[in-house]
Scaffold this motif. Structure first.
Motif, PDB file in Angstrom:
ATOM      1  N   ARG A 190     -12.161   2.617  -8.251  1.00  0.00           N
ATOM      2  CA  ARG A 190     -11.382   3.515  -8.689  1.00  0.00           C
ATOM      3  C   ARG A 190     -11.453   4.186  -9.920  1.00  0.00           C
ATOM      4  O   ARG A 190     -12.334   3.374 -10.759  1.00  0.00           O
ATOM      5  CB  ARG A 190      -9.735   3.140  -8.453  1.00  0.00           C
ATOM      6  N   ASP A 209       0.819  -1.272   0.036  1.00  0.00           N
ATOM      7  CA  ASP A 209       0.144   0.015   0.170  1.00  0.00           C
ATOM      8  C   ASP A 209       0.883   1.256   0.230  1.00  0.00           C
ATOM      9  O   ASP A 209       1.779   1.314   0.410  1.00  0.00           O
ATOM     10  CB  ASP A 209      -0.764   0.009   1.240  1.00  0.00           C
ATOM     11  N   GLY A 210       0.318   2.350  -0.622  1.00  0.00           N
ATOM     12  CA  GLY A 210       1.001   3.785  -0.513  1.00  0.00           C
ATOM     13  C   GLY A 210       1.364   4.134  -1.847  1.00  0.00           C
ATOM     14  O   GLY A 210       2.327   4.979  -1.964  1.00  0.00           O
ATOM     15  N   ARG A 213      -0.020   7.718  -2.553  1.00  0.00           N
ATOM     16  CA  ARG A 213       0.552   8.784  -1.705  1.00  0.00           C
ATOM     17  C   ARG A 213       2.070   9.161  -2.221  1.00  0.00           C
ATOM     18  O   ARG A 213       2.462   9.943  -2.280  1.00  0.00           O
ATOM     19  CB  ARG A 213       0.493   8.369  -0.255  1.00  0.00           C
TER      20      ARG A 213
END
Ligand code: IPE
Ligand code: IPE
Ligand code: MG
Length: 245
Positions: free
Chosen positions: A67, A16-17, A20
């Motif tokens: 998404r 995850d990430g 970001r």
């Protein structure tokens, strides 16, 4: 790293990430996924070099369809790219690929690439690299229950369903080799939840979290976490002296 006492047999990773990371670098989200794929390549080889038996990565969840079309198709295009560039190295490293999830719902070129990846590594006997793709733990359990129901209706079997029956009908049970429950689940990017990953299998998994965004996660940090697993005391509901690990 030499194998040690309490070395995990199966490590799960919630990668995850990426989004970001992309934001922090001022680039589109899909470039974050591209950087995430590079990170995944490094971790797979690191896991193989560590002598790990099973690595399962969460690549796309049943909820990730929410998404934008642009992001979703960007992720699927990366699968094609991954197979094209990595297949040879995976085979050289004796990595055996298995998919957890209904990947036939992906675009045709991605499905074809995945089929090629699975077929071309079928003979490999090293790391079992399981990719959770269009995977959801609740979806997996629901599918298992429906299969059991259909089997029982067809055979007139009215005996109660057991935990073993359910386990055997999960993606991890239907696989042609035995995928044990994950000993350790790692999630990157500072989020403290499991987001529908290996819901049934993770009942007693040790959890570890890091603030590092997935594209920045290094083999060194991975190895540190795998090492730190040896210090965890697993009791499985029993007393210390009864622990299985
Ligand atoms: C993980 O990174 C990859 C997938 C879920 C496909 P994210 O895309 O969730 O990254 P963040 O959470 O938005 O930073
Ligand atoms: C979990 O990450 C799914 C994958 C890593 C593939 P998400 O980013 O989708 O999860 P939430 O929405 O933060 O729980
Ligand atoms: Mg996320």
């Amino acid at each position: 790293m030499a194998k040690q006492a309490k070395f995990p047999t199966h490590v799960g990773v919630i990668m995850d990430g990426n989004g970001r990371w992309a934001k922090a670098h001022g680039v589109p989200r899909v470039m974050g996924h591209n950087a995430g794929m590079e990170s995944m390549k490094r971790i797979v080889i690191a896991a193989s070099n560590l002598g790990l038996e099973n690595l399962t990565v969460y690549a796309f969840s049943t909820e990730n369809w929410k998404r934008s079309t642009e992001e979703v198709s960007g992720i699927f295009k990366l699968i094609v790219k991954y197979v094209r560039s990595e297949l040879e190295e995976l085979i050289e490293n004796n990595v055996h690929i298995n998919i957890l999830g209904q990947y036939d719902m992906l675009p045709a070129d991605s499905v074809a690439s995945i089929d090629r990846l699975v077929a071309s590594t079928a003979h490999c006997t090293g790391l079992n690299f399981n990719i959770a793709l269009n995977y959801g733990g609740r979806d997996e359990i629901t599918r298992a229950v429906n299969e059991l129901l259909a089997e029982r209706l067809a055979s007139g079997d009215a005996s109660p369903v057991t935990e073993a029956d359910i386990s055997a009908h999960l993606y991890t049970g239907l696989c042609h080799f035995d995928i044990p429950d994950p000993d350790l689940i790692i999630r990157t990017s500072g989020e403290l939840r499991t987001s529908n990953f290996l819901t049934w299998q993770a009942a007693y998994s040790e959890l570890m979290f890091t603030d590092t965004y997935w594209p920045d996660f290094t083999p060194e940090e991975f190895e540190e976490m795998v090492r730190a697993y040896a210090n965890r005391e697993r009791r499985f509901g029993g007393r210390k002296e009864e622990s299985k690990a």
